[in-house]
Scaffold this motif. Structure first.
Motif, PDB file in Angstrom:
ATOM      1  N   ALA A 158       0.842  -1.203   0.000  1.00  0.00           N
ATOM      2  CA  ALA A 158       0.000   0.000   0.000  1.00  0.00           C
ATOM      3  C   ALA A 158       0.879   1.256   0.000  1.00  0.00           C
ATOM      4  O   ALA A 158       1.968   1.268   0.568  1.00  0.00           O
ATOM      5  CB  ALA A 158      -0.901   0.014   1.230  1.00  0.00           C
ATOM      6  N   ALA A 159       0.367   2.307  -0.626  1.00  0.00           N
ATOM      7  CA  ALA A 159       1.092   3.578  -0.661  1.00  0.00           C
ATOM      8  C   ALA A 159       1.194   4.154   0.748  1.00  0.00           C
ATOM      9  O   ALA A 159       0.310   3.967   1.579  1.00  0.00           O
ATOM     10  CB  ALA A 159       0.390   4.560  -1.583  1.00  0.00           C
ATOM     11  N   ILE A 160       2.279   4.840   1.007  1.00  0.00           N
ATOM     12  CA  ILE A 160       2.536   5.467   2.303  1.00  0.00           C
ATOM     13  C   ILE A 160       2.220   6.947   2.174  1.00  0.00           C
ATOM     14  O   ILE A 160       2.750   7.629   1.294  1.00  0.00           O
ATOM     15  CB  ILE A 160       4.016   5.302   2.706  1.00  0.00           C
ATOM     16  N   ARG A 161       1.347   7.454   3.033  1.00  0.00           N
ATOM     17  CA  ARG A 161       1.021   8.882   2.994  1.00  0.00           C
ATOM     18  C   ARG A 161       1.882   9.601   4.029  1.00  0.00           C
ATOM     19  O   ARG A 161       1.863   9.278   5.200  1.00  0.00           O
ATOM     20  CB  ARG A 161      -0.450   9.123   3.275  1.00  0.00           C
ATOM     21  N   GLU A 162       2.650  10.568   3.540  1.00  0.00           N
ATOM     22  CA  GLU A 162       3.489  11.390   4.410  1.00  0.00           C
ATOM     23  C   GLU A 162       2.781  12.696   4.697  1.00  0.00           C
ATOM     24  O   GLU A 162       2.356  13.368   3.773  1.00  0.00           O
ATOM     25  CB  GLU A 162       4.822  11.728   3.724  1.00  0.00           C
ATOM     26  N   LEU A 171       1.855  11.114  -1.174  1.00  0.00           N
ATOM     27  CA  LEU A 171       2.265   9.721  -1.208  1.00  0.00           C
ATOM     28  C   LEU A 171       3.788   9.684  -1.304  1.00  0.00           C
ATOM     29  O   LEU A 171       4.384  10.435  -2.073  1.00  0.00           O
ATOM     30  CB  LEU A 171       1.630   8.994  -2.386  1.00  0.00           C
ATOM     31  N   GLN A 172       4.409   8.816  -0.491  1.00  0.00           N
ATOM     32  CA  GLN A 172       5.865   8.745  -0.461  1.00  0.00           C
ATOM     33  C   GLN A 172       6.395   8.243  -1.800  1.00  0.00           C
ATOM     34  O   GLN A 172       6.008   7.186  -2.267  1.00  0.00           O
ATOM     35  CB  GLN A 172       6.310   7.800   0.658  1.00  0.00           C
ATOM     36  N   PRO A 173       7.272   9.020  -2.424  1.00  0.00           N
ATOM     37  CA  PRO A 173       7.786   8.608  -3.740  1.00  0.00           C
ATOM     38  C   PRO A 173       8.808   7.480  -3.612  1.00  0.00           C
ATOM     39  O   PRO A 173       9.424   7.300  -2.557  1.00  0.00           O
ATOM     40  CB  PRO A 173       8.454   9.876  -4.270  1.00  0.00           C
TER      41      PRO A 173
END
Length: 191
Positions: free
Chosen positions: A168-172, A182-184
């Motif tokens: 899953a994408a990480i939201r910073e 979203l963490q690149p």
């Protein structure tokens, strides 16, 4: 008591076996080894403690382990693009069974990416495993000019724009931001 050991394409001098880095005997031996003098110099002044290279850390497909990239690709293997990390959801240290599952998932994702034509690797740390793609050198990026990326690195970032955690994408979120970003995916040094 010292012996030679092969480690990712290099031969190293190894000394001792310890329960961990906090083992008083390990610290005592490290201090003694660093102080060894040969012809007026201290050749082991930069000795350090390191865990043994184990089959578990190398994984079930050692040829895809990121630590082998430099041996396979030479001087071109400076950095790789991290696109995924696997670990516990609560970020705590996993138990043995959980750690085995984390490593298996990272290796499975690496194999999936390889089947899709990507030059993927995995790396198993003591608590998490990561998956990277590609082998890059300073002709592909310039640390002094962060906005510069070669065409092949730019294309890879388009295909894999985010660093995923367990898929899953990480939201910073940073102070003052409502939504965050979203963490690149990011370049990491090849060990």
């Amino acid at each position: 008591e010292a012996y030679l050991e092969e480690r990712t394409g290099a031969t190293v001098i190894v000394y001792g076996r310890y329960d961990g880095p906090d083992d008083p005997k390990a610290q005592e031996d490290l201090k003694r080894v660093r102080a060894i003098e040969v012809d007026g110099s201290t050749p082991y002044a930069f000795a350090f403690l390191c865990p043994p290279e184990t089959r578990e850390r190398m994984g079930s497909n050692p040829e895809y382990n990121l630590t082998r990239a430099r041996a396979q690709y030479g001087d071109r293997a400076v950095q790789s693009l991290q696109v995924a990390v696997y670990g516990r959801e609560d970020l705590k240290t996993p138990g043995e069974k959980e750690l085995a599952e984390v490593r298996q998932k990272a290796e499975e994702y690496c194999l999936q990416l390889r089947r899709e034509g990507e030059l993927a690797f995995y790396f198993h740390g003591p608590r998490r495993s990561m998956v990277t793609i590609g082998v890059f050198d300073t002709t592909d990026y310039d640390p002094q000019l962060p906005s510069y990326n070669s065409a092949r690195l730019s294309e890879l970032r388009k295909r894999h724009p985010y660093n995923l955690y367990n898929g899953a994408a990480i939201r910073e979120k940073r102070p003052g931001q409502k939504e965050g970003r979203l963490q690149p995916s990011t370049l990491v040094k090849i060990p």
